[in-house]
Scaffold this active site. Structure first.
Site, PDB file in Angstrom:
ATOM      1  N   HIS A 165     -41.057  20.378 -10.098  1.00  0.00           N
ATOM      2  CA  HIS A 165     -41.082  19.318 -11.434  1.00  0.00           C
ATOM      3  C   HIS A 165     -40.562  20.060 -12.559  1.00  0.00           C
ATOM      4  O   HIS A 165     -41.221  19.753 -13.633  1.00  0.00           O
ATOM      5  CB  HIS A 165     -42.772  19.251 -11.673  1.00  0.00           C
ATOM      6  CG  HIS A 165     -43.384  18.489 -10.296  1.00  0.00           C
ATOM      7  ND1 HIS A 165     -43.617  17.224  -9.811  1.00  0.00           N
ATOM      8  CD2 HIS A 165     -44.045  19.354  -9.260  1.00  0.00           C
ATOM      9  CE1 HIS A 165     -44.175  17.108  -8.709  1.00  0.00           C
ATOM     10  NE2 HIS A 165     -44.397  18.451  -8.367  1.00  0.00           N
ATOM     11  N   SER A 205     -16.411  23.861 -28.939  1.00  0.00           N
ATOM     12  CA  SER A 205     -16.538  22.544 -29.564  1.00  0.00           C
ATOM     13  C   SER A 205     -15.680  22.494 -30.716  1.00  0.00           C
ATOM     14  O   SER A 205     -15.227  23.501 -31.129  1.00  0.00           O
ATOM     15  CB  SER A 205     -18.043  22.521 -30.103  1.00  0.00           C
ATOM     16  OG  SER A 205     -17.924  21.549 -31.221  1.00  0.00           O
ATOM     17  N   LYS A 255     -20.519  26.937 -30.242  1.00  0.00           N
ATOM     18  CA  LYS A 255     -20.689  26.243 -28.844  1.00  0.00           C
ATOM     19  C   LYS A 255     -19.928  27.048 -27.656  1.00  0.00           C
ATOM     20  O   LYS A 255     -18.947  27.345 -27.916  1.00  0.00           O
ATOM     21  CB  LYS A 255     -20.221  24.985 -28.911  1.00  0.00           C
ATOM     22  CG  LYS A 255     -21.209  24.015 -29.708  1.00  0.00           C
ATOM     23  CD  LYS A 255     -22.713  23.893 -28.854  1.00  0.00           C
ATOM     24  CE  LYS A 255     -22.942  23.308 -27.927  1.00  0.00           C
ATOM     25  NZ  LYS A 255     -22.675  21.645 -27.633  1.00  0.00           N
ATOM     26  N   ASN A 277     -19.567  25.784 -24.172  1.00  0.00           N
ATOM     27  CA  ASN A 277     -19.980  24.435 -23.078  1.00  0.00           C
ATOM     28  C   ASN A 277     -19.670  24.652 -21.640  1.00  0.00           C
ATOM     29  O   ASN A 277     -18.517  25.511 -21.248  1.00  0.00           O
ATOM     30  CB  ASN A 277     -19.611  23.156 -23.603  1.00  0.00           C
ATOM     31  CG  ASN A 277     -20.150  22.959 -24.684  1.00  0.00           C
ATOM     32  OD1 ASN A 277     -20.957  23.202 -25.238  1.00  0.00           O
ATOM     33  ND2 ASN A 277     -19.211  22.090 -25.618  1.00  0.00           N
ATOM     34  N   SER A 320       0.947  -1.314  -0.114  1.00  0.00           N
ATOM     35  CA  SER A 320      -0.092  -0.127   0.013  1.00  0.00           C
ATOM     36  C   SER A 320       0.658   1.104  -0.037  1.00  0.00           C
ATOM     37  O   SER A 320       0.277   2.250   0.047  1.00  0.00           O
ATOM     38  CB  SER A 320      -1.009  -0.055   1.235  1.00  0.00           C
ATOM     39  OG  SER A 320      -0.219  -0.155   2.534  1.00  0.00           O
ATOM     40  N   GLU A 357     -20.372  20.130 -15.683  1.00  0.00           N
ATOM     41  CA  GLU A 357     -20.597  18.811 -15.905  1.00  0.00           C
ATOM     42  C   GLU A 357     -19.670  17.779 -15.448  1.00  0.00           C
ATOM     43  O   GLU A 357     -20.142  16.781 -14.941  1.00  0.00           O
ATOM     44  CB  GLU A 357     -20.305  18.629 -17.548  1.00  0.00           C
ATOM     45  CG  GLU A 357     -21.485  19.461 -18.179  1.00  0.00           C
ATOM     46  CD  GLU A 357     -21.159  19.911 -19.722  1.00  0.00           C
ATOM     47  OE1 GLU A 357     -21.368  18.572 -20.592  1.00  0.00           O
ATOM     48  OE2 GLU A 357     -20.590  20.709 -20.307  1.00  0.00           O
ATOM     49  N   LYS A 382      -8.240   3.385   2.295  1.00  0.00           N
ATOM     50  CA  LYS A 382      -7.327   4.555   1.982  1.00  0.00           C
ATOM     51  C   LYS A 382      -7.589   5.175   0.629  1.00  0.00           C
ATOM     52  O   LYS A 382      -7.658   6.352   0.356  1.00  0.00           O
ATOM     53  CB  LYS A 382      -6.036   4.198   2.266  1.00  0.00           C
ATOM     54  CG  LYS A 382      -5.621   4.181   3.695  1.00  0.00           C
ATOM     55  CD  LYS A 382      -4.054   3.819   4.490  1.00  0.00           C
ATOM     56  CE  LYS A 382      -4.186   2.439   4.140  1.00  0.00           C
ATOM     57  NZ  LYS A 382      -4.932   1.661   5.083  1.00  0.00           N
TER      58      LYS A 382
HETATM   59  N1  ARG Z   1      -1.296  -1.543   5.060  1.00  0.00           N
HETATM   60  C1  ARG Z   1      -1.902  -2.036   5.889  1.00  0.00           C
HETATM   61  C2  ARG Z   1      -3.358  -1.363   6.002  1.00  0.00           C
HETATM   62  O1  ARG Z   1      -3.437  -0.357   5.166  1.00  0.00           O
HETATM   63  C3  ARG Z   1      -0.978  -1.770   7.228  1.00  0.00           C
HETATM   64  C4  ARG Z   1      -1.803  -2.624   8.282  1.00  0.00           C
HETATM   65  C5  ARG Z   1      -1.301  -4.035   8.125  1.00  0.00           C
HETATM   66  N2  ARG Z   1      -1.447  -4.687   9.426  1.00  0.00           N
HETATM   67  C6  ARG Z   1      -1.318  -6.229   8.946  1.00  0.00           C
HETATM   68  N3  ARG Z   1      -1.626  -6.985   9.998  1.00  0.00           N
HETATM   69  N4  ARG Z   1      -1.054  -6.671   7.787  1.00  0.00           N
HETATM   70  O2  ARG Z   1      -4.250  -1.882   6.467  1.00  0.00           O
END
Ligand code: ARG
Length: 494
Positions: free
Chosen positions: A186, A307, A313, A315, A53, A320, A355
């Protein structure tokens, strides 16, 4: 079979590396994970990279280091770290924080996550004492504290972006003076309203979003450290000291709940989704009202697009896009709730999915609010056009109320005026075309003064309640909103 599987994963990882926002998976050899001791062989590189991550949770880098600085202090107070170790860790983390803040390229590596990254670079920098920092702590309570700190730190920024839209709406309301326009139910003309009342309606919805985010901030305001992996910690860390040190007003009640609680994240996504729904409705109105069919407001050239084919145009692309981006935020809310619903108690890796949703919702709200503020601020009002649109049959309720003022029961008046509208529509005429005698022919209670009463301006002045479009009520609403806005600005710049 295994080779095919690995190739597939490797391809997937490459795709993610190419497409993830800010995503990066390094070609360098995989960094040893924090948990390598138990395993005979090295983990599959592609799988480890796929599950990493770090490409996105490095957004919490500063929160992770802040949390670790406090944790080291708590360990020192609990007698787990001696003064020399404590100083080395503090100085090391401070230097790492400084480096990460000034050099974004520093935040790279094949680490599993930001927590592993910080621990690795700390150990590289200070050696042995760095290996003591994780005593009594788990990434399960660490990720919780990081995300809570992040949410608490970023909410004021999101609120500021919404306040800018409210400010632009209040500016339009003030500039509109006593101009009138039709209101719609409406998508059919309903009753005349002040243009300022219309703009303030959008401002009120966004004010609730700002307040809702205050509630989300309060929800995230609990320290999860001390929960460990799930059962708590064996070291006598003073969690109340830690809470105070990190700016939390309370400590979580249950370590099992705390390590898998993402309620505050889903509340943030809900508040973001609702803010996007409000921005989207504003966007929809602006798209319609600046178009040829309505023409109530004019878009500045600076915020419009053309456009490639049709030379005429102009826009409203930014609005949007605001409308279009609302779907992804609602999608993130749905995604997180779906992730949560089947989880067994305690931490599960699924929680890592919180996240990217949260970060993207934050970016989406802030970007959309910025765009909406710019567009609204630069709109011009075509007063002649809104006034023309606010005359005619949308005064029918006022005609009925005129009869009520002469003692006619409302239901009778409603029927009489309904009949008038039906006749006039057939004759292709409207109220303004009628002579005094013709008015009387529809109902004996119509006097010569009826045409003075039945105008858009007198319609808005005839309203009586504080939330109505009556000019002095709208003025009071505007004043109150401005005061609130000033208070918000003063609070949030602190
Ligand atoms: N990258 C993990 C998360 O976002 C951190 C926690 C990881 N914990 C574990 N026991 N693998 O949740």
């Amino acid at each position: 079979m295994l080779t095919t599987y690995r190739t597939a994963i490797a391809t997937l990882v490459t795709c993610i590396a190419l497409t993830a926002p800010g995503g990066r998976i390094d070609a360098q050899p995989a960094t040893t994970p924090l948990w390598s001791g138990r395993f005979d062989t090295a983990p599959d590189k592609a799988l480890l990279a796929w599950g990493s991550s770090f490409s996105f949770d490095r957004r919490m880098f500063e929160d992770d280091v802040t949390g670790s600085l406090a944790w080291a202090e708590a360990l020192t107070r609990a007698g787990v770290l001696n003064t020399a170790e404590s100083t080395a860790i503090r100085d090391g983390l401070t230097a790492i924080l400084e480096r990460g803040r000034t050099d974004p390229a520093f935040l790279t590596g094949s680490d599993e996550d930001v927590h592993s990254f910080v621990e690795r670079v700390l150990i590289e920098r200070i050696g042995e004492p760095g290996r003591r920092l994780h005593t009594g702590r788990s990434r399960n309570d660490q990720v919780g504290v990081d995300l809570r700190l992040y949410v608490r730190r970023r909410i004021p920024e999101v609120q500021r972006s919404l306040l800018a839209v409210i400010d632009a709406l209040v500016g339009q309301a003030a500039a509109a003076g006593d101009a009138v326009m039709p209101s719609y139910t409406h998508v059919r003309r309903a009753q005349p309203i002040l243009v300022s009342h219309y703009w303030l309606a959008h401002a009120q919805a966004l004010r609730r979003d700002v307040q809702r985010l205050d509630a989300v901030r309060a929800e995230a305001d609990a320290l999860p450290l001390g929960s460990g992996a799930i059962a708590g910690t064996n070291y006598a860390v003073d969690v109340h000291f830690l809470a105070q040190r990190l700016g939390f007003s309370r400590v979580v009640a249950n370590s099992i709940d705390a390590t898998s609680d993402r309620d505050y994240a889903s509340s943030f996504l809900h508040a973001s989704s609702l803010a996007m729904v409000h921005l989207s409705r504003l966007a929809e109105d602006v798209v319609l009202f600046t178009g040829e069919e309505f023409g109530f407001f004019g878009l500045s050239d600076a915020v419009a697009t053309g456009s490639s084919l049709m030379p005429q145009k102009k826009n409203p692309d930014p609005m949007e896009l605001v409308r279009g981006k609302t779907g992804r935020t609602i999608g993130h809310l749905t995604a997180l709730l779906t992730t949560m619903k089947g989880l067994p108690s305690g931490y599960n890796k699924d929680l890592q999915e919180d996240k990217e949703s949260l970060f993207d919702a934050e970016d989406t709200v802030m970007g959309s609010a910025g765009a909406a503020a710019t567009v609204v601020r630069t709109l011009t009002l075509d007063r002649a056009r809104t006034e023309r649109a606010a005359s005619g049959f949308l005064l029918a309720t006022d005609v009925a109320d005129y009869l009520v003022s002469k003692g006619v029961p409302f239901r009778t008046a409603h029927e009489a005026v309904g009949g008038m509208v039906r006749d006039l529509l057939r004759q292709q005429r409207t109220f303004e075309d009628l002579s005094a005698a013709e008015w009387r022919s529809f109902h004996p209670q119509f006097g010569a003064d009826v045409m003075r009463v039945v105008t858009a301006q007198s319609s808005v002045r005839a309203k009586r309640t504080p939330q109505s479009t009556r000019p002095d009520a709208v003025q009071a609403q505007l004043t109150e909103l401005r005061l609130w806005l000033e208070g918000q600005r003063a609070n949030r710049t602190m």
